[in-house]
Design an enzyme around this catalytic site. Structure first.
Site, short mmCIF file in Angstrom:
data_model
loop_
_atom_site.label_atom_id
_atom_site.label_comp_id
_atom_site.label_asym_id
_atom_site.label_seq_id
_atom_site.Cartn_x
_atom_site.Cartn_y
_atom_site.Cartn_z
N HIS A 124 -2.86 -4.68 3.16
CA HIS A 124 -3.88 -4.07 4.03
C HIS A 124 -3.38 -3.78 5.45
CE1 HIS A 124 -7.74 -2.93 5.79
NE2 HIS A 124 -7.59 -3.86 6.71
N ASN A 131 -10.23 -2.29 0.33
CA ASN A 131 -11.45 -1.72 0.89
C ASN A 131 -11.56 -0.21 0.70
OD1 ASN A 131 -9.20 -1.98 2.74
ND2 ASN A 131 -10.49 -1.09 4.31
N HIS A 132 -10.42 0.50 0.59
CA HIS A 132 -10.48 1.96 0.46
C HIS A 132 -10.66 2.44 -0.99
CE1 HIS A 132 -9.94 2.65 4.59
NE2 HIS A 132 -8.65 2.34 4.67
N ASP A 145 0.83 -1.22 0.00
CA ASP A 145 0.00 0.00 0.00
C ASP A 145 0.86 1.28 0.00
OD1 ASP A 145 -1.27 -2.34 1.09
OD2 ASP A 145 -2.97 -1.10 1.70
N HIS A 177 -0.32 -3.00 6.29
CA HIS A 177 0.73 -2.00 6.15
C HIS A 177 2.00 -2.36 6.92
CE1 HIS A 177 -2.28 1.47 5.00
NE2 HIS A 177 -2.52 0.33 4.36
N HIS A 203 -6.04 -8.75 -0.18
CA HIS A 203 -6.11 -7.61 0.72
C HIS A 203 -6.93 -8.02 1.95
CE1 HIS A 203 -5.54 -3.30 1.19
NE2 HIS A 203 -6.74 -3.25 1.73
N GLU A 240 -4.61 1.63 -2.87
CA GLU A 240 -5.84 2.06 -2.17
C GLU A 240 -5.64 3.27 -1.26
OE1 GLU A 240 -7.64 -0.38 0.76
OE2 GLU A 240 -5.92 -0.23 2.07
N ASN A 241 -4.37 3.60 -0.95
CA ASN A 241 -4.10 4.74 -0.06
C ASN A 241 -3.35 5.87 -0.75
OD1 ASN A 241 -3.48 2.01 1.83
ND2 ASN A 241 -4.98 3.45 2.64
FE LIG Z 1 -4.09 0.12 2.92
FE LIG Z 2 -7.07 -1.73 3.18
#
Ligand SMILES: [Fe+2]
Ligand SMILES: [Fe+2]
Length: 269
Positions: free
Chosen positions: A179, A67-68, A8, A181, A154, A39-40
């Site tokens: 996910h 998810n993000h 990520d 991190h 993830h 996603e981030n």
């Molecule tokens: Fe993330």
């Molecule tokens: Fe995530």
């Protein structure tokens, strides 16, 4: 085929260090294809198209997510309007009605590479079963003659990721977790020839709580009052990921963990 995967990538510090390092890593390790979890990308939560393009210009070939991915409405609208967008994947086990694609096949030199994005269900949204959906996507790609398959799973729970590794072992070339991190030190090539790591880690500011400023997170834990998370604007950046070498039959030959530290002094998030 040699694949570089970065975990990520978080906000501007992550984007800046990742795009600075990718061309050099590409050269140094003769990398054929670069994948990163995006996603981030946008200020720590979500993706926007301009931040994704920044990563593509910086040497990333495909962005996976999690998810993000739905956090920025403009990006969800973009995915809805562009059904041909396969440079950015979202987890395949969201309902079919959700925009975007969960897997795609790419041409890398003279070979085909399948990439599949899945999301766990433990401590996460109760979406479709990642095992059943994952198996279906893998079988479809293999039926098309795709031998090299990369999976970004993830997920929050180590057990779910380990289980998925063994479930898909021998059917795919690589599975990386994302996910949390936080990079795990359990990389290995499983019995069936699939390279595995529970979590690849992040590309984000090291002195943080999984990439975001410490004080607001502490306030949230202490008060249970929701707060806005902010990405630190400077500090050493951890660049975490893996490199995997795969033979033309799709078997992983080795997996190597990357964890570098780079200074970062920025102005924005
Ligand atoms: Fe993330
Ligand atoms: Fe995530």
């Amino acid at each position: 085929m040699r694949i570089l995967f970065l975990g990520d990538v978080i906000g501007r510090p992550g984007r800046t260090v990742a795009t600075r390092r990718i061309p050099l890593l590409r050269q140094e390790y003769k990398i054929d294809w670069v994948i990163a979890n995006g996603e981030n990308l946008a200020a720590g939560i979500g993706i926007t198209l301009d931040k994704a393009e920044e990563m593509f210009r910086g040497g990333v070939d495909v962005l996976t997510s999690g998810n993000h991915v739905w956090k920025k409405k403009e990006f969800v609208d973009y995915l809805s309007r562009h059904d041909d967008e396969t440079r950015i994947l979202r987890p395949a086990n969201y309902p079919d009605a959700a925009p975007g694609h969960g897997s795609a096949v790419y041409t890398v030199g003279s070979e085909q590479l399948g990439i599949l994005n899945l999301q766990g269900r433990i401590f996460m949204e109760p979406i479709d079963c990642p095992f059943q959906v994952g198996r279906r996507h893998v079988q479809e790609m293999r039926a098309r003659g795709v031998k090299i398959i990369f999976v970004d799973f993830h997920a929050e729970a180590t057990s779910e990721k380990k289980a998925m590794g063994h479930f898909l072992d021998g059917q795919i070339s690589v599975i990386v977790g994302t996910h949390t991190h936080v990079q795990t030190a359990d990389e290995e090539v499983l019995a069936g020839g699939t390279a595995y790591i529970t979590d690849a880690g992040m590309v984000g500011v090291a002195r943080s709580v999984i990439g975001v400023e410490i004080a607001p997170i502490l306030e949230r834990f202490l008060t249970q009052v929701p707060v806005k998370f902010e990405v630190p604007t400077s500090g050493e950046v951890l660049l975490c990921g893996v490199m995997v070498e795969i033979d033309s039959s799709g078997r992983a030959l080795n997996i190597q963990r990357i964890q570098e530290r780079h200074p970062y002094q920025g102005t924005g998030r």
